[in-house]
Design an enzyme around this catalytic site. Structure first.
Site, short mmCIF file in Angstrom:
data_model
loop_
_atom_site.label_atom_id
_atom_site.label_comp_id
_atom_site.label_asym_id
_atom_site.label_seq_id
_atom_site.Cartn_x
_atom_site.Cartn_y
_atom_site.Cartn_z
N CYS A 143 0.91 -1.25 0.17
CA CYS A 143 -0.02 -0.06 0.08
C CYS A 143 0.81 1.25 -0.09
CB CYS A 143 -0.92 0.11 1.34
SG CYS A 143 -2.03 1.47 1.19
N CYS A 162 -0.67 5.11 6.79
CA CYS A 162 -1.44 5.05 8.03
C CYS A 162 -0.51 4.37 9.07
CB CYS A 162 -2.57 4.34 7.85
SG CYS A 162 -3.77 5.02 6.49
N CYS A 178 -1.39 0.57 10.39
CA CYS A 178 -1.54 -0.46 9.53
C CYS A 178 -0.20 -1.16 9.37
CB CYS A 178 -2.07 0.25 8.05
SG CYS A 178 -2.54 -0.90 6.91
N CYS A 205 -17.01 -9.51 3.69
CA CYS A 205 -16.34 -8.06 3.48
C CYS A 205 -15.05 -8.29 2.38
CB CYS A 205 -15.85 -7.56 4.61
SG CYS A 205 -17.33 -7.52 5.96
N CYS A 245 -19.99 -6.60 1.43
CA CYS A 245 -19.42 -5.34 1.69
C CYS A 245 -18.12 -5.06 0.98
CB CYS A 245 -19.32 -5.26 3.02
SG CYS A 245 -18.67 -3.64 3.69
N CYS A 257 -20.66 1.63 6.21
CA CYS A 257 -20.11 1.12 7.14
C CYS A 257 -18.88 1.76 7.60
CB CYS A 257 -19.59 -0.42 7.02
SG CYS A 257 -18.89 -1.17 8.28
N ARG A 270 -20.18 -3.48 15.96
CA ARG A 270 -19.34 -4.56 15.33
C ARG A 270 -18.01 -4.53 16.13
NH1 ARG A 270 -18.20 -4.65 9.42
NH2 ARG A 270 -20.70 -4.65 9.28
#
Length: 391
Positions: A65, A69, A72, A109, A142, A202, A272
């Protein structure tokens, strides 16, 4: 205590608590945590009974990626020894999803690392959605693909996606301390795009990054204003090789208070328990089911969760039941006319319309008994491997 009685009454009426009341929940003592759970549990049971919705993650593209962040393990410059692979083929993703569905999940997901999808990526995911739905009539899908460009949410909806996940993660005031390659406003914009396209939005948060109580309340109030149908609450998994590897700020009691605060602020929304529950709640996970009505089954994106059978046993032993594919997740007033969000019984669309986080105010100071680094296990099975998934 008067505070909890007031919050229960407001939760049953869907009335927003004051910021002072939300902060007071986070400031309660460990001696009061069972009372806090019992009070928030009344609100949870009023809107969701004793049902627990199971969700299953499929990591379509792992690592690699370009975003930075700090929390992460897939970030730019991450030294975490995670699985790294490019896009799964639709049939591979469908096979991975099948394991979760066989274990009782009703939502799959589909997640891919990266800043956001290209139009070609949207085509890939659309093919994957079709492959999953062709073999599973009642499944919800999702997508979680990062920041969306104009028109992409609509294309995902047309392809059969039911929901779109994009978390706010932390407060607007401290967002720049965890990420510099995109903004808090970018994330809000993507959630709004999902809403506008008729996808069930979400959006949630990550707790345990060094944030203050005020930051937690800020982000949960911002989520309530965005009106997502589901709010995932992640507890930071401090991966070695990431800037937040030393942030072990959570106790099980702190996690329960955070979940209770989210339930009081978002009483009729699917709350959740997401990543990190095994690491930080540990043996107190069953108590969290009195606050949240949804969990992920099995493993996460880059870390292992507890065995899928252990999840199912925990739900049953705590006196709850797995939500069936034909059951509607959300309360009736949140279900759009002509459709449902959480089951598709009636068809139709869903949706309504390297630096720790700097503290922006006072915070409750809690010291975990020890940093349980032994509980952080890198995922080595399931999607992207030749080994059977955990479900």
């Amino acid at each position: 205590m008067d505070l909890l009685n007031t919050l229960v009454d407001k939760g049953l009426r869907r009335e927003l608590p004051t910021r002072e009341e939300a902060l007071a929940v986070l400031a309660t003592s460990d001696d009061d945590v069972v009372d806090v759970v019992a009070a928030a549990g009344k609100v949870r049971r009023h809107w969701f009974g004793r049902r627990v919705k199971l969700n299953y993650l499929v990591n379509l593209k792992s690592g690699l990626c370009p975003e930075d962040c700090s929390y992460c393990s897939q970030r730019l410059g991450s030294k975490a020894g995670i699985l790294k692979y490019t896009w799964l083929k639709p049939e591979e993703a469908s096979k991975a999803a099948a394991a979760g569905l066989a274990g009782g999940a009703k939502r799959v997901c589909l997640v891919a690392s990266g800043r956001g999808p290209t139009d070609r990526d949207v085509d890939r995911v659309s093919d994957t959605i079709k492959a999953i739905k062709d073999g599973n009539e009642n499944v919800e899908v999702c997508a979680c693909l990062g920041l969306l460009n104009d028109g992409q949410a609509e294309r995902l909806r047309e392809a059969g996606a039911d929901a779109y996940n994009h978390n706010l993660n932390t407060s607007e005031g401290t967002y720049g301390d965890i990420t510099t390659t995109h903004t808090y406003a970018d994330r809000v914009d993507t959630v709004q795009k999902a809403h506008a396209a008729g996808l069930s939005a979400c959006s949630g948060l990550i707790a345990g990054m060094g944030e203050s109580d005020e930051d937690l309340v800020d982000v949960v109030y911002a989520l309530r204003a965005l009106d997502p149908d589901s709010v995932p609450v992640n507890f930071l998994i401090p991966f070695e090789g990431t800037p937040l590897a030393k942030e072990w700020n959570l106790t099980p009691q702190r996690c329960l208070r955070i979940l209770a605060m989210v339930r009081f602020v978002c009483p009729d929304v699917e709350v959740r328990i997401a990543g990190g529950r095994e690491v930080h709640l540990r043996t107190m996970q069953p108590l969290a089911l009195h606050l949240a009505n949804s969990i992920f089954l099995g493993d996460y994106l880059t870390s292992e969760g507890q065995a899928g059978k252990a999840d199912l046993d925990m739900i049953a032993d705590a006196g709850f039941e797995v939500e069936g594919a034909s059951e509607v997740t959300l309360p009736e007033h949140r279900v759009p006319e002509g459709g449902s969000c959480g089951s598709h019984e009636g068809g139709g669309g869903c949706g309504s319309a390297s630096t720790p986080v700097a503290a922006s105010g006072s915070a409750s100071v809690e010291t975990p008994a020890e940093a349980r680094t032994d509980l952080v296990a890198v995922r080595r099975r399931g999607a992207g491997t030749d080994l059977a998934p955990n479900a």
